[in-house]
Design a protein around this motif. Structure first.
Motif, PDB file in Angstrom:
ATOM      1  N   SER A  39     -10.381  -0.389   4.246  1.00 37.12           N
ATOM      2  CA  SER A  39     -10.373  -1.987   3.616  1.00 37.12           C
ATOM      3  C   SER A  39      -9.244  -2.062   2.608  1.00 37.12           C
ATOM      4  O   SER A  39      -9.007  -3.246   2.652  1.00 37.12           O
ATOM      5  N   ASP A  40      -9.128  -1.324   1.649  1.00 35.63           N
ATOM      6  CA  ASP A  40      -7.981  -1.205   0.644  1.00 35.63           C
ATOM      7  C   ASP A  40      -6.569  -0.557   1.615  1.00 35.63           C
ATOM      8  O   ASP A  40      -5.313  -0.690   0.666  1.00 35.63           O
ATOM      9  N   GLY A  41      -6.953  -0.064   2.743  1.00 30.02           N
ATOM     10  CA  GLY A  41      -5.578   0.385   3.555  1.00 30.02           C
ATOM     11  C   GLY A  41      -5.311   2.265   3.441  1.00 30.02           C
ATOM     12  O   GLY A  41      -4.351   2.811   3.524  1.00 30.02           O
ATOM     13  N   SER A  42      -6.324   2.825   2.488  1.00 34.62           N
ATOM     14  CA  SER A  42      -6.338   4.568   2.332  1.00 34.62           C
ATOM     15  C   SER A  42      -6.928   4.832   3.416  1.00 34.62           C
ATOM     16  O   SER A  42      -7.675   4.336   4.058  1.00 34.62           O
ATOM     17  N   THR A  43      -5.786   5.951   4.008  1.00 36.47           N
ATOM     18  CA  THR A  43      -6.243   6.312   5.101  1.00 36.47           C
ATOM     19  C   THR A  43      -6.423   7.666   4.769  1.00 36.47           C
ATOM     20  O   THR A  43      -5.881   8.543   4.194  1.00 36.47           O
ATOM     21  N   ILE A  44      -6.707   8.212   5.978  1.00 37.66           N
ATOM     22  CA  ILE A  44      -7.415  10.044   5.935  1.00 37.66           C
ATOM     23  C   ILE A  44      -6.939   9.916   7.490  1.00 37.66           C
ATOM     24  O   ILE A  44      -7.362   9.351   8.226  1.00 37.66           O
ATOM     25  N   TYR A  45      -6.876  11.327   7.731  1.00 44.89           N
ATOM     26  CA  TYR A  45      -6.315  12.254   8.722  1.00 44.89           C
ATOM     27  C   TYR A  45      -6.575  13.785   8.848  1.00 44.89           C
ATOM     28  O   TYR A  45      -7.165  13.819   8.427  1.00 44.89           O
TER      29      TYR A  45
END
Length: 126
Positions: free
Chosen positions: A53-59
């Motif tokens: 919800s804070d915009g942090s991403t993982i791939y």
């Protein structure tokens, strides 16, 4: 109950691009993880990318540098921009939503997600 609807799948040649969308309704949690998963025939479902919800991403390593996950918070719409597509990216792609970990982190693990869409097919030809 959260309702997720994916769109944007299709057929494309290797090297091409597609943008997937996922519209989430009735999602009232202030903190969350939303992710994209995929499943090819005969293979297990695997995590592709997730965003909190804070915009942090993982791939996943297999898509880093090629795929970008993003969201439109006001409407809780999730996107997956897929570039430089490869035949091995061919799969049914699913949108999923779930609660974050204790520290607010998201994971690319299917059991961490409670709600799933019906999926949208992506086919990449060589």
């Amino acid at each position: 109950q959260v309702h997720l609807v994916e769109s944007g799948g299709g057929s494309v040649q290797a090297g091409g691009s597609l943008r997937l969308s996922c519209a989430a309704s009735r999602y009232t949690y202030s903190s969350y993880c939303m992710g994209w998963f995929r499943q090819a025939p005969g293979k297990e479902r695997e995590g592709v990318a997730a965003i909190d919800s804070d915009g942090s991403t993982i791939y996943a390593d297999s898509v880093k540098g090629r795929f970008t996950i993003s969201q439109e918070n006001a409407k809780i719409t999730l996107y997956l921009e897929m570039n430089s597509l490869k035949p091995e990216d061919t799969a049914m792609y699913y949108c999923a939503a779930g609660a974050p970990g204790r520290g607010g982190e998201c994971y690319l693990l299917t059991f961490k997600y409670n709600f799933w869409g019906q999926g949208t097919q992506v086919t990449v030809s060589s």
